[in-house]
Design a protein around this motif. Sequence first.
Motif: not given
Length: 135
Positions: A104-131
């Motif tokens: 339920s979106l609150p009045v005023g919206g949302v401004d706290d979606v956080n995305i943290i990125c790191q210098n790591e290669a993707w590991d899709w080959d170990v079943m982490n396909w959601g990346q």
Amino acid sequence: MMKLKMVLIMLIFSGCLRANDLVFKSGFENSFLIGGQVVGLTSDALVLELFSDSGYEEITLSAAGAFYFECAVNVGAAWRVVLKNLPDQPQQQTCFLTNHSGNSLPVGGVDDVNIICQNEAWDWDVMNWGQGGWN
């Protein structure tokens, strides 16, 4: 009158009302924006998607800092932000989301979606396909 009809038709086919549209600015809908911060992004092409009852939007980010989707979401509507593609140029990065959905979106919206990125290669080959990236 013809121009007004064309604008309304374009809004209907765009999938959502944009926050910078005159219809939104005049308070026609009780809608607000979704946004947040990206930390650690040093590569290009981080693609995010916003899904809500109000529509769908995709944005591409290429630098750390604040971001907002232009698609306004109705108060009380469910919403979620997902990673569509991970950054990969000049190097692959792995990114993680926090505070990325709500029932339920609150009045005023949302401004706290956080995305943290790191210098790591993707590991899709170990079943982490959601990346969101493929090697």
